[in-house]
Design a protein around this motif. Sequence first.
Motif, short mmCIF file in Angstrom:
data_model
loop_
_atom_site.label_atom_id
_atom_site.label_comp_id
_atom_site.label_asym_id
_atom_site.label_seq_id
_atom_site.Cartn_x
_atom_site.Cartn_y
_atom_site.Cartn_z
N ASN A 153 -0.01 2.34 11.03
CA ASN A 153 0.05 2.11 9.59
C ASN A 153 1.51 2.17 9.15
N GLY A 172 3.95 2.13 5.93
CA GLY A 172 3.99 2.30 4.49
C GLY A 172 5.17 1.61 3.84
N SER A 185 4.54 -0.68 -3.03
CA SER A 185 3.87 -1.79 -3.70
C SER A 185 4.77 -2.33 -4.81
N LYS A 241 -0.35 -2.43 10.60
CA LYS A 241 -1.13 -2.57 9.38
C LYS A 241 -0.26 -2.16 8.20
N GLN A 274 0.68 -1.08 4.64
CA GLN A 274 0.04 -0.39 3.53
C GLN A 274 0.98 -0.41 2.33
N ILE A 283 1.82 0.88 -1.10
CA ILE A 283 1.45 2.10 -1.82
C ILE A 283 2.38 2.29 -3.00
N TYR A 291 2.08 10.31 6.97
CA TYR A 291 2.38 8.91 7.22
C TYR A 291 2.63 8.74 8.71
#
Length: 522
Positions: free
Chosen positions: A366, A368, A371, A395, A397, A399, A413
Amino acid sequence: MNTKTRRIGSVAAVAVATALVITGCSGGGAASTSKSTSAPAGGNLIIDDAQDAVSMNPTTTFDNTSLYIMEQIMQPLFTVTKDGKGTQPDLATGYTISSDKKTYTISLRKNVKFSNGQPMTSKDVKFSLDADTATGNTGWGYINGAISSISTPDPDTVVIQLKHAWSPLIADLSLFSNSIVPYNYAGQSASEFYTHPIGTGPFKWDFWNKGRSLKVVKNTDYWQPGLPKLDSVTWNVVPDDNTRKLQLQGGQADIDALPTWATMNSLKGMPGIDATSFPSTEIDYIGFNEQKAPFNDVHVRQAISAAIDRKSLVSAALFGHGTPANSLLMPGVPYYDAKTPGIQYDLAAAKKDMAESSVPNGFTVNFGIQSGNSEEATIGQIVQSELQKIGITVKIQQIDPTTLHAQVQAGQYEMAISIWTMDIPDPDEWVTFAVNPTGGAHSAFTYYNNPSVIALAQQGEQTTTSSARQTIYTKLQDQVAADAPMAWMFYVPYAYPTSSKVHGFYVTPLGNYPLQDVSLSK
């Protein structure tokens, strides 16, 4: 951390470690801001930022948004020079050093008042420095680790006794965490005090509508006559890149504190807007959480670092406004070594490292990112594509920036974009923060722990000759590169598009922006 909030253009932070703040970074020219400061005094400066502040407690806060605000309210004994390469007196007027370099006698500026009208004395200074030191491994207390005791022979004098010679002391005393507050928090608890902090700075507290806006107003007791020029400053929380741009164009904001380089390019030459960049000490990197397998495997970390094409990142995400990073340290920071190769793009080496790792067949991670940040979205897509070539499925993410910051600081994380900007003109702040797990932030929230590197960092602190410190920090840069606790990406200037109505605004290479001399024209 300061790590600090991503500024595409620290205080204290991450695209993640939105944290962690020094001098000229290469790549991306710095435009001059020698606009006239003769504009009428007064007015409310509006700054749009992507995320909210986290706290006003300078001793335990690591994000730039918070730090840059609190620096308008609270001041340390010394401050950084405008070029980011040295220090100069602020609440102090000077100091002397004993022959054994273990005793510093500091003279305080007279007739300084806190914004509540209370005079500042050596009693306040001792209280403030002791409070910072007391945070230890949970805050910035590590920065004062060499201090043995502080005495106050009279109201205008402070004597600091060191455990041993300590090269960064005056630089350390210029750090925001050592800002001076009233003795015993003016009769309040620390938690209560920092909901409406009192300082000696040009501005004083007004209000904080969390998640929306924070405002400071002119401190009429400020010790510098005629300053500040502004009546107030308001920071609005505007997470979306395009919304901040539109508000700047429409006059609802005076400064965009976190533009993308796409925004900067589109604003250049636009009437009423100054799209300005400043020399920096920013390094953007991908942090790995070594508490999470397989990031405790050095081969995995080396593989990821070698798989990233930094030139492509600079071209696609920064529109060429940056330089591929080669070291933990940044150009312009003392003892940066341009000859340190670091780990650079080498797909064959990356595949070899993966084959020798605990996960030769790859794994899923994942990643991070903030956004609403188009630049980080571009970085995420490039990294996703490049790591797929070595068997790693990324992936992404997206956020909320404030939430992502909290997750990184809590160790929740796997892999995330972070930045650091220096806050003092000495490498010790970042080196200790980044490589010593007891240095305030679990090695920049990566949980990296190499005793030999920690020993080098400590040697660098206690060594007083420049040539010897260079040897130590060069060795440290090489070793950290081999351990790959993070994949540094690029060095980049600070970007701050402003309304042409703003006069006297500048950003130091340390990332902070003093607002006492800023004014607004009609």
